[in-house]
Design an enzyme around this catalytic site. Structure first.
Site, PDB file in Angstrom:
ATOM      1  N   CYS A 153     -10.887   3.423  -0.656  1.00  0.00           N
ATOM      2  CA  CYS A 153      -9.560   3.856   0.398  1.00  0.00           C
ATOM      3  C   CYS A 153      -9.709   2.477   0.906  1.00  0.00           C
ATOM      4  O   CYS A 153     -10.140   2.679   2.016  1.00  0.00           O
ATOM      5  CB  CYS A 153      -9.781   5.282   0.036  1.00  0.00           C
ATOM      6  SG  CYS A 153      -7.872   5.710   1.368  1.00  0.00           S
ATOM      7  N   THR A 154      -8.082   2.421   1.458  1.00  0.00           N
ATOM      8  CA  THR A 154      -7.698   1.444   2.624  1.00  0.00           C
ATOM      9  C   THR A 154      -7.198   1.684   3.841  1.00  0.00           C
ATOM     10  O   THR A 154      -7.391   1.491   4.664  1.00  0.00           O
ATOM     11  CB  THR A 154      -6.576   0.246   1.913  1.00  0.00           C
ATOM     12  OG1 THR A 154      -5.672   1.234   1.571  1.00  0.00           O
ATOM     13  CG2 THR A 154      -7.157  -0.551   0.758  1.00  0.00           C
ATOM     14  N   HIS A 155      -7.480   3.312   4.099  1.00  0.00           N
ATOM     15  CA  HIS A 155      -7.747   4.207   4.816  1.00  0.00           C
ATOM     16  C   HIS A 155      -8.465   4.012   5.761  1.00  0.00           C
ATOM     17  O   HIS A 155      -8.943   4.596   6.792  1.00  0.00           O
ATOM     18  CB  HIS A 155      -7.406   5.174   4.054  1.00  0.00           C
ATOM     19  CG  HIS A 155      -5.707   5.369   4.825  1.00  0.00           C
ATOM     20  ND1 HIS A 155      -4.696   5.644   3.559  1.00  0.00           N
ATOM     21  CD2 HIS A 155      -4.447   6.666   5.649  1.00  0.00           C
ATOM     22  CE1 HIS A 155      -4.032   5.432   3.957  1.00  0.00           C
ATOM     23  NE2 HIS A 155      -3.549   6.511   4.687  1.00  0.00           N
ATOM     24  N   GLU A 183      -4.502   9.851   8.803  1.00  0.00           N
ATOM     25  CA  GLU A 183      -3.299  10.419   8.851  1.00  0.00           C
ATOM     26  C   GLU A 183      -2.657  11.091   9.694  1.00  0.00           C
ATOM     27  O   GLU A 183      -1.490  10.346  10.552  1.00  0.00           O
ATOM     28  CB  GLU A 183      -2.324  11.122   7.217  1.00  0.00           C
ATOM     29  CG  GLU A 183      -2.118  10.040   6.487  1.00  0.00           C
ATOM     30  CD  GLU A 183      -1.630   9.056   6.502  1.00  0.00           C
ATOM     31  OE1 GLU A 183      -0.106   9.284   7.010  1.00  0.00           O
ATOM     32  OE2 GLU A 183      -1.863   8.318   6.011  1.00  0.00           O
ATOM     33  N   CYS A 215      -4.400  -1.269  -2.147  1.00  0.00           N
ATOM     34  CA  CYS A 215      -4.433   0.608  -2.364  1.00  0.00           C
ATOM     35  C   CYS A 215      -5.391   0.375  -3.496  1.00  0.00           C
ATOM     36  O   CYS A 215      -4.947  -0.160  -4.428  1.00  0.00           O
ATOM     37  CB  CYS A 215      -3.143   1.282  -2.488  1.00  0.00           C
ATOM     38  SG  CYS A 215      -3.518   2.998  -2.551  1.00  0.00           S
ATOM     39  N   ASN A 216      -6.951   1.309  -2.831  1.00  0.00           N
ATOM     40  CA  ASN A 216      -6.980   1.505  -4.541  1.00  0.00           C
ATOM     41  C   ASN A 216      -6.557   2.461  -4.996  1.00  0.00           C
ATOM     42  O   ASN A 216      -6.981   1.996  -6.137  1.00  0.00           O
ATOM     43  CB  ASN A 216      -8.608   2.354  -3.557  1.00  0.00           C
ATOM     44  CG  ASN A 216      -9.071   1.528  -2.824  1.00  0.00           C
ATOM     45  OD1 ASN A 216     -10.568   0.485  -3.976  1.00  0.00           O
ATOM     46  ND2 ASN A 216      -8.950   1.080  -1.394  1.00  0.00           N
ATOM     47  N   THR A 217      -5.958   3.192  -4.750  1.00  0.00           N
ATOM     48  CA  THR A 217      -5.591   3.937  -5.880  1.00  0.00           C
ATOM     49  C   THR A 217      -4.927   3.521  -6.547  1.00  0.00           C
ATOM     50  O   THR A 217      -4.210   3.348  -8.479  1.00  0.00           O
ATOM     51  CB  THR A 217      -4.946   5.400  -5.320  1.00  0.00           C
ATOM     52  OG1 THR A 217      -5.450   5.779  -4.347  1.00  0.00           O
ATOM     53  CG2 THR A 217      -4.038   6.264  -6.413  1.00  0.00           C
ATOM     54  N   TYR A 264      -1.020   8.247  -2.010  1.00  0.00           N
ATOM     55  CA  TYR A 264      -0.920   8.379  -4.082  1.00  0.00           C
ATOM     56  C   TYR A 264      -1.852   9.217  -4.193  1.00  0.00           C
ATOM     57  O   TYR A 264      -2.114   9.686  -5.921  1.00  0.00           O
ATOM     58  CB  TYR A 264      -0.728   6.727  -4.122  1.00  0.00           C
ATOM     59  CG  TYR A 264      -0.388   5.877  -4.158  1.00  0.00           C
ATOM     60  CD1 TYR A 264       1.588   6.449  -3.282  1.00  0.00           C
ATOM     61  CD2 TYR A 264       0.534   4.380  -4.216  1.00  0.00           C
ATOM     62  CE1 TYR A 264       2.594   5.858  -3.228  1.00  0.00           C
ATOM     63  CE2 TYR A 264       1.060   3.992  -4.470  1.00  0.00           C
ATOM     64  CZ  TYR A 264       2.392   4.239  -3.681  1.00  0.00           C
ATOM     65  OH  TYR A 264       3.459   3.330  -3.744  1.00  0.00           O
ATOM     66  N   GLY A 265      -2.779   9.128  -3.625  1.00  0.00           N
ATOM     67  CA  GLY A 265      -4.177   9.845  -4.278  1.00  0.00           C
ATOM     68  C   GLY A 265      -4.235  11.408  -5.683  1.00  0.00           C
ATOM     69  O   GLY A 265      -4.602  11.255  -6.222  1.00  0.00           O
ATOM     70  N   ASP A 297       0.985  -1.531   0.248  1.00  0.00           N
ATOM     71  CA  ASP A 297       0.084  -0.104   0.507  1.00  0.00           C
ATOM     72  C   ASP A 297       0.669   1.603  -0.353  1.00  0.00           C
ATOM     73  O   ASP A 297       2.163   0.766   0.271  1.00  0.00           O
ATOM     74  CB  ASP A 297      -0.713  -0.121   1.243  1.00  0.00           C
ATOM     75  CG  ASP A 297      -1.781   1.290   1.328  1.00  0.00           C
ATOM     76  OD1 ASP A 297      -2.392   1.979   0.916  1.00  0.00           O
ATOM     77  OD2 ASP A 297      -1.742   1.783   1.918  1.00  0.00           O
ATOM     78  N   SER A 298       0.084   2.335   0.069  1.00  0.00           N
ATOM     79  CA  SER A 298       0.820   3.541   0.100  1.00  0.00           C
ATOM     80  C   SER A 298       1.997   3.737   1.578  1.00  0.00           C
ATOM     81  O   SER A 298       2.567   4.815   1.525  1.00  0.00           O
ATOM     82  CB  SER A 298       0.215   4.711  -0.304  1.00  0.00           C
ATOM     83  OG  SER A 298      -0.672   5.357   0.750  1.00  0.00           O
TER      84      SER A 298
HETATM   85  N1  DGL Z   1      -4.926   3.855   0.663  1.00  0.00           N
HETATM   86  C1  DGL Z   1      -4.957   5.102  -0.354  1.00  0.00           C
HETATM   87  C2  DGL Z   1      -6.257   3.744  -1.519  1.00  0.00           C
HETATM   88  O1  DGL Z   1      -7.304   2.800  -0.766  1.00  0.00           O
HETATM   89  C3  DGL Z   1      -4.659   5.820   0.248  1.00  0.00           C
HETATM   90  C4  DGL Z   1      -4.247   6.928   0.717  1.00  0.00           C
HETATM   91  C5  DGL Z   1      -3.224   7.474  -0.533  1.00  0.00           C
HETATM   92  O2  DGL Z   1      -3.391   9.018  -0.930  1.00  0.00           O
HETATM   93  O3  DGL Z   1      -2.283   7.287  -0.816  1.00  0.00           O
HETATM   94  O4  DGL Z   1      -6.384   5.059  -2.185  1.00  0.00           O
END
Ligand code: DGL
Length: 321
Positions: free
Chosen positions: A213-215, A164, A85-87, A54-55, A22-23
């Site tokens: 988003c995994t967050h 975060e 990570c979705n992005t 990453y977003g 993930d990011s």
């Molecule tokens: N974990 C990232 C996702 O699922 C989001 C955080 C990021 O922007 O890096 O998209």
């Protein structure tokens, strides 16, 4: 190919770990489900904290990160890769599946599947980073599964900032802290911001909301408060874990329990001490050691073949628009 060779290969693959990345720390919400569903699997996790988030980045840049980390994981080696990570899934799943010779599983299709299964009125909301939402990956994934489902998408980048920031504060299990902090400290500010993002979705009459988003599973309590309890929240983590299990099962590569099973290995491009401290709270399990991976190590990894595939993909994207 001889039967003996095949048996040896299957045995070799079975003993390899699953790679997941993930990011940063959000992917640990996926790892948590994976570790629970498949306790005998060894898992290698890389959090690219130094380049998080990453977003807001260009998808082409995130796609290059996917190749670099994919090359790092396959060198390990691993038997299957999860892009938690979705992005990164939106940017690079297709390319990763084409260039790596192991199964690569992302989080968008499992989330879309869970949403299609959950919705009764066939109106689904999706929230995620700008990169994920603008890619249209969720709408496409839902359309493939059920073209009659309407998807309403909203980018909620500030939710990543809230997680975060809160990740760095407070004691104890993270969801409880975040639920409590939403109540006590940041409630008015968070609620105003969340309402701004989520009210239009509520007005659309969605009965299901994908936390794309995994967050975001870490903000579940606070988001649920805003959308109301009649909207079902979907996190793709559980469905992703199921897909990993089915894929390994179908390849006869599920790990067998022995004294070397269930080993977890963590690495980050950021600060290993901070990763261990905060990651333990997300994972709800103590992370005792984290390796540091220098970005220079990652950026040098993709071979000429991988870089050529990346360029082809970018050229195709530029042509297709
Ligand atoms: N974990 C990232 C996702 O699922 C989001 C955080 C990021 O922007 O890096 O998209």
């Amino acid at each position: 190919m001889s039967v003996l060779y095949l048996e040896g290969y299957t045995e070799f693959m079975r003993n390899l770990p699953i790679g997941i990345f993930d990011s940063g720390l959000g992917g640990l919400t996926v790892m948590r489900e994976l570790a629970e569903a498949l306790p005998d699997e060894n898992i290698v996790y890389l959090g690219d904290t130094a380049r998080c988030p990453y977003g807001p980045r260009e998808l082409g840049e995130v796609r290059r990160f996917v190749l670099e980390i994919g090359a790092w994981l396959t060198k390990h080696p691993v038997k299957l890769m999860v892009i938690a990570c979705n992005t990164a899934t939106a940017a690079g799943l297709g390319l990763a599946q084409r260039v790596f010779d192991i199964p690569v599983i992302g989080v968008i299709e499992p989330g879309a599947r869970a949403a299609v299964r959950s919705t009764v009125n066939r109106s689904v909301g999706v929230i995620g980073t700008v990169g994920t939402i603008e890619s249209g990956a969720y709408s496409r994934a839902v359309r493939v599964l059920d073209a009659g489902v309407t998807v309403f998408s909203v980018a909620t980048p500030k939710f990543v900032d809230v997680v975060e920031a809160d990740l760095r504060m407070g004691p104890g299990a993270l969801e409880e802290w975040l639920a409590e902090s939403a109540e006590v400290f940041i409630r008015p500010a968070f609620h105003d911001m969340a309402r701004g993002y989520l009210e239009p979705l509520k007005r659309s009459g969605i009965d299901t909301l994908v936390l794309g988003c995994t967050h975001f599973p870490l903000l579940e309590a606070a988001i649920q408060q805003v959308v109301g309890k009649h909207v079902r929240l979907i996190s793709s983590a559980e469905e992703t874990a199921r897909e990993v299990a089915e894929t390994l099962q179908s390849r006869d590569q599920l790990a067998l329990p022995d004294e070397n099973s269930g080993i977890r290995h963590f690495a980050t491009t950021g600060d290993p001490v901070e990763f261990a401290r905060i990651g333990s709270r997300v994972l709800r399990q103590r992370i005792s050691s984290v390796d540091k991976v220098d970005l220079s190590e990652l950026t040098g990894l993709p071979s000429a073949r991988l870089m050529a595939a990346l360029e082809d993909e970018s050229a195709e994207e530029a042509t297709c628009g």
